[in-house]
Motif scaffolding. Sequence first.
Motif, PDB file in Angstrom:
ATOM      1  N   VAL A  84      69.526  87.496  62.771  1.00 17.83           N
ATOM      2  CA  VAL A  84      69.667  87.836  63.950  1.00 17.83           C
ATOM      3  C   VAL A  84      69.872  89.632  64.393  1.00 17.83           C
ATOM      4  CG1 VAL A  84      71.197  87.983  66.037  1.00 17.83           C
ATOM      5  CG2 VAL A  84      70.557  85.701  64.537  1.00 17.83           C
ATOM      6  N   LYS A  85      68.936  90.002  65.178  1.00 17.06           N
ATOM      7  CA  LYS A  85      69.100  91.105  65.358  1.00 17.06           C
ATOM      8  C   LYS A  85      69.157  91.746  66.929  1.00 17.06           C
ATOM      9  CE  LYS A  85      67.324  95.860  64.771  1.00 17.06           C
ATOM     10  NZ  LYS A  85      65.218  96.498  64.042  1.00 17.06           N
ATOM     11  N   LEU A  86      70.624  92.540  67.381  1.00 22.87           N
ATOM     12  CA  LEU A  86      71.002  92.504  68.264  1.00 22.87           C
ATOM     13  C   LEU A  86      70.343  94.070  68.418  1.00 22.87           C
ATOM     14  CD1 LEU A  86      72.523  91.136  70.878  1.00 22.87           C
ATOM     15  CD2 LEU A  86      74.299  91.961  69.815  1.00 22.87           C
ATOM     16  N   ALA A  87      70.428  94.222  70.250  1.00 22.59           N
ATOM     17  CA  ALA A  87      70.871  95.703  70.480  1.00 22.59           C
ATOM     18  C   ALA A  87      70.961  95.064  71.794  1.00 22.59           C
ATOM     19  CB  ALA A  87      68.892  96.038  70.761  1.00 22.59           C
ATOM     20  N   LEU A  88      72.738  95.967  71.886  1.00 20.85           N
ATOM     21  CA  LEU A  88      72.800  95.855  73.889  1.00 20.85           C
ATOM     22  C   LEU A  88      73.186  97.450  74.330  1.00 20.85           C
ATOM     23  CD1 LEU A  88      74.627  92.669  73.825  1.00 20.85           C
ATOM     24  CD2 LEU A  88      72.913  93.010  74.464  1.00 20.85           C
ATOM     25  N   THR A  89      73.045  97.266  75.806  1.00 21.70           N
ATOM     26  CA  THR A  89      73.523  98.115  76.339  1.00 21.70           C
ATOM     27  C   THR A  89      75.112  98.051  77.014  1.00 21.70           C
ATOM     28  OG1 THR A  89      71.522  99.420  75.626  1.00 21.70           O
ATOM     29  CG2 THR A  89      73.171 100.531  77.389  1.00 21.70           C
ATOM     30  N   LEU A  90      75.595  98.705  76.872  1.00 21.62           N
ATOM     31  CA  LEU A  90      77.507  98.186  77.976  1.00 21.62           C
ATOM     32  C   LEU A  90      76.822  99.630  78.639  1.00 21.62           C
ATOM     33  CD1 LEU A  90      79.559  97.133  75.295  1.00 21.62           C
ATOM     34  CD2 LEU A  90      77.367  96.149  76.723  1.00 21.62           C
ATOM     35  N   THR A  91      77.421  99.270  79.787  1.00 17.06           N
ATOM     36  CA  THR A  91      77.660 100.220  81.330  1.00 17.06           C
ATOM     37  C   THR A  91      79.316  99.743  82.017  1.00 17.06           C
ATOM     38  OG1 THR A  91      75.561 100.331  81.816  1.00 17.06           O
ATOM     39  CG2 THR A  91      76.702 101.101  82.786  1.00 17.06           C
ATOM     40  N   LEU A  92      79.663 100.357  82.151  1.00 21.57           N
ATOM     41  CA  LEU A  92      80.589 100.716  82.315  1.00 21.57           C
ATOM     42  C   LEU A  92      81.352 101.202  84.387  1.00 21.57           C
ATOM     43  CD1 LEU A  92      81.077 100.198  79.894  1.00 21.57           C
ATOM     44  CD2 LEU A  92      84.213 101.090  79.981  1.00 21.57           C
ATOM     45  N   THR A  93      81.525 100.147  85.072  1.00 22.58           N
ATOM     46  CA  THR A  93      81.375 100.801  86.369  1.00 22.58           C
ATOM     47  C   THR A  93      82.635 100.513  86.733  1.00 22.58           C
ATOM     48  OG1 THR A  93      78.676 100.626  86.712  1.00 22.58           O
ATOM     49  CG2 THR A  93      80.228 100.522  88.692  1.00 22.58           C
ATOM     50  N   ASP A  94      83.475 101.802  87.855  1.00 20.72           N
ATOM     51  CA  ASP A  94      84.814 101.427  87.770  1.00 20.72           C
ATOM     52  C   ASP A  94      84.618 100.864  89.675  1.00 20.72           C
ATOM     53  OD1 ASP A  94      86.898 103.037  86.798  1.00 20.72           O
ATOM     54  OD2 ASP A  94      85.523 104.433  86.729  1.00 20.72           O
ATOM     55  N   THR A  95      85.621  99.163  89.338  1.00 22.45           N
ATOM     56  CA  THR A  95      85.098  98.792  90.916  1.00 22.45           C
ATOM     57  C   THR A  95      86.688  98.120  91.279  1.00 22.45           C
ATOM     58  OG1 THR A  95      85.675  96.386  89.566  1.00 22.45           O
ATOM     59  CG2 THR A  95      83.428  97.474  90.076  1.00 22.45           C
ATOM     60  N   GLU A  96      86.643  97.926  92.562  1.00 21.75           N
ATOM     61  CA  GLU A  96      88.520  97.411  92.729  1.00 21.75           C
ATOM     62  C   GLU A  96      89.296  96.832  91.492  1.00 21.75           C
ATOM     63  OE1 GLU A  96      90.361  96.502  96.935  1.00 21.75           O
ATOM     64  OE2 GLU A  96      88.033  96.319  97.070  1.00 21.75           O
ATOM     65  N   GLY A  97      90.447  96.521  91.437  1.00 24.09           N
ATOM     66  CA  GLY A  97      91.133  96.476  90.871  1.00 24.09           C
ATOM     67  C   GLY A  97      90.351  96.568  89.565  1.00 24.09           C
ATOM     68  N   GLY A  98      89.827  96.885  89.003  1.00 21.19           N
ATOM     69  CA  GLY A  98      89.689  97.196  87.533  1.00 21.19           C
ATOM     70  C   GLY A  98      87.689  98.083  87.240  1.00 21.19           C
ATOM     71  N   CYS A  99      87.164  97.162  85.951  1.00 19.63           N
ATOM     72  CA  CYS A  99      85.262  98.166  86.525  1.00 19.63           C
ATOM     73  C   CYS A  99      84.511  96.568  85.841  1.00 19.63           C
ATOM     74  CB  CYS A  99      85.485  98.698  85.710  1.00 19.63           C
ATOM     75  SG  CYS A  99      86.324  97.865  82.899  1.00 19.63           S
ATOM     76  N   THR A 100      83.337  97.128  86.125  1.00 22.98           N
ATOM     77  CA  THR A 100      82.259  95.386  86.005  1.00 22.98           C
ATOM     78  C   THR A 100      81.791  96.201  84.388  1.00 22.98           C
ATOM     79  OG1 THR A 100      81.836  95.250  88.348  1.00 22.98           O
ATOM     80  CG2 THR A 100      80.665  94.656  87.094  1.00 22.98           C
ATOM     81  N   VAL A 101      81.412  95.272  84.212  1.00 26.27           N
ATOM     82  CA  VAL A 101      80.777  95.811  82.551  1.00 26.27           C
ATOM     83  C   VAL A 101      79.396  95.015  82.169  1.00 26.27           C
ATOM     84  CG1 VAL A 101      80.968  95.376  80.289  1.00 26.27           C
ATOM     85  CG2 VAL A 101      82.631  96.158  81.375  1.00 26.27           C
ATOM     86  N   THR A 102      78.020  95.917  82.952  1.00 24.98           N
ATOM     87  CA  THR A 102      76.874  94.670  82.773  1.00 24.98           C
ATOM     88  C   THR A 102      76.207  95.169  81.449  1.00 24.98           C
ATOM     89  OG1 THR A 102      76.957  95.822  85.103  1.00 24.98           O
ATOM     90  CG2 THR A 102      74.791  95.367  83.057  1.00 24.98           C
ATOM     91  N   ALA A 103      75.993  94.252  80.398  1.00 22.35           N
ATOM     92  CA  ALA A 103      75.634  94.280  79.408  1.00 22.35           C
ATOM     93  C   ALA A 103      74.007  93.894  79.587  1.00 22.35           C
ATOM     94  CB  ALA A 103      75.893  93.111  77.984  1.00 22.35           C
ATOM     95  N   GLU A 104      72.749  94.685  78.859  1.00 23.58           N
ATOM     96  CA  GLU A 104      71.619  94.965  78.987  1.00 23.58           C
ATOM     97  C   GLU A 104      70.691  94.596  77.792  1.00 23.58           C
ATOM     98  OE1 GLU A 104      70.296  95.769  84.071  1.00 23.58           O
ATOM     99  OE2 GLU A 104      70.738  97.779  82.000  1.00 23.58           O
ATOM    100  N   GLY A 105      70.290  94.118  76.979  1.00 26.02           N
ATOM    101  CA  GLY A 105      69.472  94.247  75.676  1.00 26.02           C
ATOM    102  C   GLY A 105      68.685  93.127  75.559  1.00 26.02           C
TER     103      GLY A 105
END
Length: 250
Positions: A84-105
């Motif tokens: 298995v070979k994995l390649a992901l990009t994590l984007t952190l975005t501040d939102t109300e009450g915390g943050c949203t992490v978007t994973a693409e890859g």
Amino acid sequence: MEHQVFVPVPAERLRTALADQARVARAVPGLQQEAGAEPLAGRLKLRVGGHSVTYRGTARVTLQEDGTYAVDGDATESRGTGAVKLALTLTLTDTEGGCTVTAEGTADASGRITELPAETVTAAATRLLTRFLENLAADGDETLADGDEQPERAVETGATGSPARALHPDRLSGDFADTGEPPAEAAHARRTMIGRSAEEVDHAPPRGRYAPVPAPQTVTGNPAVRWAAPAAALALASAIVVTRALRKRR
């Protein structure tokens, strides 16, 4: 692949956790680290539906110039030829009450994992990612000062951004490393106590390796048998003496 997870901690705190490879390794559910190797190196059992595949490999989390995080992983089956070979990009975005992490890859795989339904594999991968981020946020809570409010648990949102379900704290790694079966000794003890009253269980002697060693038994011989051997020897000696006496008279 695109997946979103809401984590009830500030994005800056999650960035601090992602910069620490040891904390990242602790957050991976079911990861068995190798002694003397890098933090993100070891064995991981992935449960996909009713099947489980154990991989052995390494992973890396690096900060990019645009503020995102690149996750690269390479692993091979511990018992097989699949990889298995994995390649992901994590984007952190501040939102109300915390943050949203978007994973693409993307993820390229071969071997046993390709024989399973794609939907089941995707569900297992997204569940692993969600629990990893939740564990990472919970590990960061240890650095909170006294009196700070503890954040809520992470909620998986999916690509649409709508909350899907809250994760139970007792099942952080149940689908990846735990078998759910009691130890062999505990199962044996439970089976031996079924159908017995509480009084019998309380006063029953220990069993198994904790049972007392019985005292050696002394074997007492029969008195008649004990005197039979000397009597037989005496009779034989007497017969020999009488025979010799008769020969001398002749």
